[in-house]
Design an enzyme around this catalytic site. Structure first.
Site, short mmCIF file in Angstrom:
data_model
loop_
_atom_site.label_atom_id
_atom_site.label_comp_id
_atom_site.label_asym_id
_atom_site.label_seq_id
_atom_site.Cartn_x
_atom_site.Cartn_y
_atom_site.Cartn_z
NE ARG A 116 -8.05 3.76 3.00
CZ ARG A 116 -7.61 3.15 1.91
NH1 ARG A 116 -7.32 1.85 1.93
NH2 ARG A 116 -7.50 3.83 0.78
CD GLN A 133 -5.09 -0.43 -5.75
OE1 GLN A 133 -4.13 -0.46 -6.54
NE2 GLN A 133 -5.02 0.06 -4.53
NE ARG A 142 -11.84 -1.29 -3.45
CZ ARG A 142 -10.72 -0.76 -3.02
NH1 ARG A 142 -10.35 -0.93 -1.74
NH2 ARG A 142 -9.94 -0.06 -3.82
CG HIS A 145 -8.33 -5.39 1.70
ND1 HIS A 145 -7.86 -4.62 2.75
CD2 HIS A 145 -7.44 -5.18 0.69
CE1 HIS A 145 -6.77 -3.98 2.38
NE2 HIS A 145 -6.49 -4.30 1.15
CG ASP A 179 1.43 -4.06 0.06
OD1 ASP A 179 1.12 -3.07 -0.64
OD2 ASP A 179 0.77 -5.12 0.08
CD GLU A 225 -5.11 -7.33 2.56
OE1 GLU A 225 -5.15 -7.56 1.32
OE2 GLU A 225 -4.53 -6.33 3.04
O1 TA6 Z 1 -3.96 -5.44 0.26
C1 TA6 Z 1 -2.88 -4.55 0.26
C2 TA6 Z 1 -3.09 -3.52 -0.83
O2 TA6 Z 1 -3.06 -4.13 -2.10
C3 TA6 Z 1 -2.01 -2.45 -0.68
O3 TA6 Z 1 -1.09 -2.50 -1.75
C4 TA6 Z 1 -2.83 -1.16 -0.64
O4 TA6 Z 1 -2.99 -0.66 -1.95
C5 TA6 Z 1 -4.12 -1.65 -0.02
O5 TA6 Z 1 -4.37 -2.87 -0.70
C6 TA6 Z 1 -5.25 -0.69 -0.04
O6 TA6 Z 1 -5.71 -0.47 -1.35
P1 TA6 Z 1 -6.89 0.62 -1.54
O7 TA6 Z 1 -7.26 0.55 -2.99
O8 TA6 Z 1 -8.02 0.20 -0.64
O9 TA6 Z 1 -6.31 1.93 -1.10
#
Ligand code: TA6
Length: 289
Positions: A57, A81, A86, A160, A205, A263
């Site tokens: 994070r 996601q 990563r 990111h 966002d 990003e």
């Molecule tokens: O880059 C922005 C994003 O897509 C937000 O929507 C939020 O979900 C962030 O990434 C963090 O995502 P994560 O999966 O690291 O909690």
């Protein structure tokens, strides 16, 4: 450049005699620290896992082969996601030193994935990630290889980056005016950006599409960072603001006041990589201290 590299089992640290330093966790090839004269330039949650139990994070997590929550009906639908780059351990491939600084190459390939992940995205691929440290820049570059002799694949890629800032209320972001962005706080609907200098006044966002290559982050009206993308189409601007309280690994609670994610990536649409082809893109993060 008086460069040195230290490596232990889970991380590698680059440093220059000029006072620049960067630390990369082999897990996710995640840059977790970038300092100049001991001033930390990236935001890292104090509650971030750094033991490989989940994505870091903060710092610079890598997004590949999908950005965001994978959509049903697509080739990436079964992936987590932001994909698997990563959350896998990368290999240190080598180092290059030149008069400007020092860089390391890290690798991840389909061969290094577990069977479960391979079954969810059954493509042969190779990633070579280069992190280069100079006196005032941190350059991150990705080569994506498709060694398959007959099949192409689609991918997203994004760096990111969590930039550390003194105060989000004093931030201005330049370089994204007159673009169209998808607002993920409004279900992804598209909106025109008009502001020359964008302020962060709440949860933000946004995916700015087909953006120019240079974004400047002002703090109190003066440039603090420039983020220059190369070979990438889009820029995501993210600050969760108080919605960060929903993330179990976000600390301190007020940490959103000291970060902004700028990003660079190709995420608004999928990039197709032809059989046998390779693709390269990257970002130069520059600090104006
Ligand atoms: O880059 C922005 C994003 O897509 C937000 O929507 C939020 O979900 C962030 O990434 C963090 O995502 P994560 O999966 O690291 O909690």
């Amino acid at each position: 450049s008086g460069a040195s590299i230290e490596q232990d089992s889970d991380r590698v640290t680059l440093s220059l005699s000029s006072g620049a330093k960067a630390t990369i966790l082999l897990y996710g090839a995640t840059v977790i620290s970038w300092t100049i004269n001991d001033r930390e330039l990236l935001w890292l949650s104090e509650a971030s896992a750094l033991d490989g139990s989940k994505a870091v994070r903060g710092g610079i997590p890598l997004v590949f082969p999908v950005f965001g929550p994978p959509r049903a009906g697509t080739a990436v639908e079964a992936l987590p996601q932001h994909g698997f780059a990563r959350i896998n351990k990368w290999n240190l491939l080598g180092r290059i030193e030149d008069e400007a600084g020092i860089s390391v190459d890290l690798g991840l390939s389909s061969d290094s994935l577990d069977e479960d992940t391979k079954s969810k995205w059954p493509h042969s691929f190779g990633l070579i990630y280069s992190v280069k440290l100079t006196a005032d820049t941190l350059e991150t570059k990705m080569v994506v290889q498709n060694p398959d002799p007959s099949n192409s694949f689609d991918f997203n890629v994004l760096f990111h980056t969590y930039l550390r800032i003194p105060d989000v209320d004093k931030i201005g972001v330049q370089g994204l005016d007159s673009l169209t962005y998808r607002d993920k706080t409004l279900g992804g609907s598209e909106h025109p950006e008009s502001a020359e200098t964008i302020k962060i006044t709440g949860e933000t966002d946004r995916v700015y599409m087909n953006a120019p290559d240079k974004v400047t982050v002002l703090s109190d009206g003066a440039p603090l960072f420039t983020v220059t993308k190369l070979g990438l189409k889009d820029v995501v601007l993210w600050n969760p603001h108080t919605s960060s309280s929903k993330m179990g690994d976000w600390a301190p609670a007020e940490g959103y006041k000291n970060m902004v994610c700028v990003e660079a990536g190709s995420v608004a649409s999928f990039q197709n990589l032809e059989a046998g082809a390779a693709w390269e893109g990257g970002v130069v993060h520059k600090a104006h201290l």
